[in-house]
Design a protein around this motif. Structure first.
Motif, PDB file in Angstrom:
ATOM      1  N   ILE A 221       0.848  -1.184   0.000  1.00 26.05           N
ATOM      2  CA  ILE A 221       0.000   0.000   0.000  1.00 26.05           C
ATOM      3  C   ILE A 221       0.892   1.246   0.000  1.00 26.05           C
ATOM      4  O   ILE A 221       1.933   1.264   0.649  1.00 26.05           O
ATOM      5  CB  ILE A 221      -0.962  -0.002   1.212  1.00 26.05           C
ATOM      6  N   GLY A 222       0.496   2.236  -0.813  1.00 26.51           N
ATOM      7  CA  GLY A 222       1.237   3.475  -0.824  1.00 26.51           C
ATOM      8  C   GLY A 222       1.541   4.051  -2.189  1.00 26.51           C
ATOM      9  O   GLY A 222       1.989   5.193  -2.292  1.00 26.51           O
ATOM     10  N   ARG A 223       1.289   3.285  -3.271  1.00 25.07           N
ATOM     11  CA  ARG A 223       1.504   3.853  -4.600  1.00 25.07           C
ATOM     12  C   ARG A 223       0.471   4.939  -4.872  1.00 25.07           C
ATOM     13  O   ARG A 223      -0.698   4.811  -4.511  1.00 25.07           O
ATOM     14  CB  ARG A 223       1.404   2.769  -5.680  1.00 25.07           C
ATOM     15  N   GLU A 224       0.883   6.011  -5.575  1.00 22.73           N
ATOM     16  CA  GLU A 224      -0.013   7.138  -5.821  1.00 22.73           C
ATOM     17  C   GLU A 224      -1.205   6.766  -6.681  1.00 22.73           C
ATOM     18  O   GLU A 224      -2.278   7.354  -6.551  1.00 22.73           O
ATOM     19  CB  GLU A 224       0.764   8.289  -6.482  1.00 22.73           C
ATOM     20  N   ASP A 225      -1.035   5.769  -7.583  1.00 24.44           N
ATOM     21  CA  ASP A 225      -2.128   5.384  -8.483  1.00 24.44           C
ATOM     22  C   ASP A 225      -2.953   4.231  -7.943  1.00 24.44           C
ATOM     23  O   ASP A 225      -3.827   3.709  -8.614  1.00 24.44           O
ATOM     24  CB  ASP A 225      -1.572   5.001  -9.862  1.00 24.44           C
ATOM     25  N   GLN A 226      -2.689   3.832  -6.694  1.00 22.39           N
ATOM     26  CA  GLN A 226      -3.375   2.675  -6.127  1.00 22.39           C
ATOM     27  C   GLN A 226      -4.847   2.987  -5.899  1.00 22.39           C
ATOM     28  O   GLN A 226      -5.233   4.111  -5.573  1.00 22.39           O
ATOM     29  CB  GLN A 226      -2.704   2.280  -4.807  1.00 22.39           C
ATOM     30  N   SER A 227      -5.686   1.946  -6.064  1.00 19.90           N
ATOM     31  CA  SER A 227      -7.137   2.152  -6.013  1.00 19.90           C
ATOM     32  C   SER A 227      -7.621   2.623  -4.655  1.00 19.90           C
ATOM     33  O   SER A 227      -8.700   3.196  -4.549  1.00 19.90           O
ATOM     34  CB  SER A 227      -7.861   0.869  -6.412  1.00 19.90           C
ATOM     35  N   VAL A 228      -6.842   2.367  -3.584  1.00 20.36           N
ATOM     36  CA  VAL A 228      -7.257   2.802  -2.252  1.00 20.36           C
ATOM     37  C   VAL A 228      -6.618   4.125  -1.845  1.00 20.36           C
ATOM     38  O   VAL A 228      -6.812   4.579  -0.719  1.00 20.36           O
ATOM     39  CB  VAL A 228      -6.952   1.723  -1.183  1.00 20.36           C
ATOM     40  N   ASN A 229      -5.853   4.739  -2.743  1.00 17.66           N
ATOM     41  CA  ASN A 229      -5.358   6.078  -2.484  1.00 17.66           C
ATOM     42  C   ASN A 229      -6.547   7.030  -2.348  1.00 17.66           C
ATOM     43  O   ASN A 229      -7.508   6.956  -3.098  1.00 17.66           O
ATOM     44  CB  ASN A 229      -4.437   6.510  -3.633  1.00 17.66           C
ATOM     45  N   SER A 231      -7.264  10.240  -3.028  1.00 17.96           N
ATOM     46  CA  SER A 231      -7.728  11.016  -4.183  1.00 17.96           C
ATOM     47  C   SER A 231      -8.255  10.111  -5.282  1.00 17.96           C
ATOM     48  O   SER A 231      -9.222  10.457  -5.981  1.00 17.96           O
ATOM     49  CB  SER A 231      -6.591  11.892  -4.721  1.00 17.96           C
ATOM     50  N   VAL A 232      -7.654   8.927  -5.429  1.00 22.43           N
ATOM     51  CA  VAL A 232      -8.129   7.965  -6.433  1.00 22.43           C
ATOM     52  C   VAL A 232      -9.522   7.463  -6.062  1.00 22.43           C
ATOM     53  O   VAL A 232     -10.404   7.328  -6.919  1.00 22.43           O
ATOM     54  CB  VAL A 232      -7.142   6.789  -6.570  1.00 22.43           C
ATOM     55  N   MET A 233      -9.750   7.211  -4.781  1.00 27.69           N
ATOM     56  CA  MET A 233     -11.060   6.741  -4.342  1.00 27.69           C
ATOM     57  C   MET A 233     -12.149   7.774  -4.616  1.00 27.69           C
ATOM     58  O   MET A 233     -13.264   7.422  -5.002  1.00 27.69           O
ATOM     59  CB  MET A 233     -11.025   6.378  -2.848  1.00 27.69           C
ATOM     60  N   MET A 234     -11.828   9.045  -4.434  1.00 23.91           N
ATOM     61  CA  MET A 234     -12.819  10.074  -4.742  1.00 23.91           C
ATOM     62  C   MET A 234     -13.099  10.121  -6.246  1.00 23.91           C
ATOM     63  O   MET A 234     -14.245  10.279  -6.669  1.00 23.91           O
ATOM     64  CB  MET A 234     -12.335  11.432  -4.227  1.00 23.91           C
ATOM     65  N   GLY A 235     -12.050   9.953  -7.058  1.00 18.36           N
ATOM     66  CA  GLY A 235     -12.239   9.965  -8.502  1.00 18.36           C
ATOM     67  C   GLY A 235     -13.010   8.773  -9.024  1.00 18.36           C
ATOM     68  O   GLY A 235     -13.619   8.847 -10.096  1.00 18.36           O
ATOM     69  N   ARG A 236     -12.991   7.683  -8.257  1.00 18.27           N
ATOM     70  CA  ARG A 236     -13.678   6.453  -8.671  1.00 18.27           C
ATOM     71  C   ARG A 236     -14.904   6.166  -7.808  1.00 18.27           C
ATOM     72  O   ARG A 236     -15.328   5.019  -7.682  1.00 18.27           O
ATOM     73  CB  ARG A 236     -12.709   5.270  -8.606  1.00 18.27           C
TER      74      ARG A 236
END
Length: 345
Positions: A221-229, A231-236
């Motif tokens: 866990i910790g990659r910027e493009d990871q699905s649980v990031n 900002s990514v969660m808000m975008g998805r």
């Protein structure tokens, strides 16, 4: 592979532009020995040589590794392909940027060998998993020794109380392949967060469980493009909402045919999903997101009024669904509390 008997387990590894970390994942599965099947699904990778790598592994370990190329279908589509081709007695998904612990894996295999010799192998094997925040150098182990008897089969009669955040996620679970097929699990394609469906829907059919108190699965866990990031969660968020609707519709709750402790666990899991949807929609904060928040709660209410009440009671302490500007402020303030409780990133 010299064996002709059924593999003890099928490990399915969904791969999408995974060349950078795929080898480490596959190498972590090799200590399982020859009683396994490893299905590497290249899900339409375009940016690297993932396809070449999975076929190289197939050539290196013929009869153990099976390489499959398919057009891009998303994580769920890759898991579906793995399950459709699986021949193992048990089935486990290992994401291509994660890995299994070299010391714990032999203990899992020893357990599965015992299961293979039983007239009725257990439905679900559970082991601990580790949140590996590699960039921070921290590890958090999620275990179940306060909930489950250790190193033996049991039923829901013996299951204790789950703490908030102590969920059985995809990382922890090994399902009997036959159970997955019997319940007809089919994951949505081109959608993130399908791991919740993968765990939640078959769980309603689980009668017997075996818990191993071993730290087996390392969840990177910790990659910027990871699905649980965050900002990514808000975008998805629309995909999170889609998965939650599928879960609402897939398991009938309340249900007199389910053990009360299993039913309570499923309600708690669905409440976690509703919490995540509500908080991230409130973090986005625009009018459209507020309407989506109302819509998902109204969907639950219209589909199942009893379940709506049960879920609301689960979440009352966090205040994620209070109305108006004050409710929004409280809901956002509860984000860090929910993050700590549910450990969703």
């Amino acid at each position: 592979m010299s064996q002709t008997k059924q593999p003890l387990i099928t490990f399915t590894v969904p791969c999408y532009n995974s060349a950078e970390y795929l080898d480490a994942c596959v190498e972590s599965l090799i200590p399982a020995g020859e009683d396994v099947e490893i299905i590497l699904v290249n899900d339409g990778s375009t940016k690297d040589n993932t396809s070449e790598k999975i076929h190289a592994w197939e050539n290196r370990l013929p009869g153990i590794v099976k390489a499959i190329d398919q057009p891009n279908k998303g994580h769920g589509g890759a898991v579906n392909t793995g399950l459709a081709n699986a021949t193992g007695l048990y089935f486990k998904v290992v994401d291509s940027d994660d890995w299994l612990d070299a010391d714990a894996l032999p203990r899992l295999m020893a357990c599965l060998r015992l299961q293979a010799n039983r007239p009725e192998p257990t439905d679900m094997v559970v082991a601990n998993y580790i949140y590996d925040k590699v960039h921070e150098g921290t590890k958090t182990v999620i275990d179940y020794k306060s909930v489950f008897p250790v190193d033996r089969e049991f039923t829901w009669d013996e299951v204790g109380h789950f703490r908030q955040g102590q969920f059985i996620l995809m990382h922890a679970v090994v399902y009997r392949t036959g159970l997955l097929r019997e319940c007809g699990i089919q994951l949505p394609e081109h959608t993130f967060y399908v791991d919740n469906i993968f765990v939640y829907v078959p769980m309603a059919s689980v009668q017997t469980i075996h818990y191993l108190n071993i730290d087996l699965y390392h969840y990177f866990i910790g990659r910027e493009d990871q699905s649980v990031n965050e900002s990514v969660m808000m975008g998805r968020i629309d995909q999170q909402l889609r998965i939650t609707r599928v879960m609402i519709d897939s398991v009938k709750l309340p249900n007199a045919s389910l053990h009360p402790r299993l039913q309570a666990y499923l309600v708690k899991y669905l409440a976690m999903m509703m919490c995540i949807c509500s908080i991230f929609l409130r973090m986005i904060g625009d009018r459209e997101s507020e309407q989506k928040r109302k819509d998902i709660w109204n969907y639950l209410l219209m589909r199942n009024r009893q379940l709506y009440g049960l879920v609301r009671r689960e979440l009352v302490c966090i205040g994620v669904n209070l109305p108006g500007p004050v409710g929004r402020k409280i809901g956002i303030g509860g984000y860090h509390l929910a993050q700590k409780i549910f450990k969703f990133n």
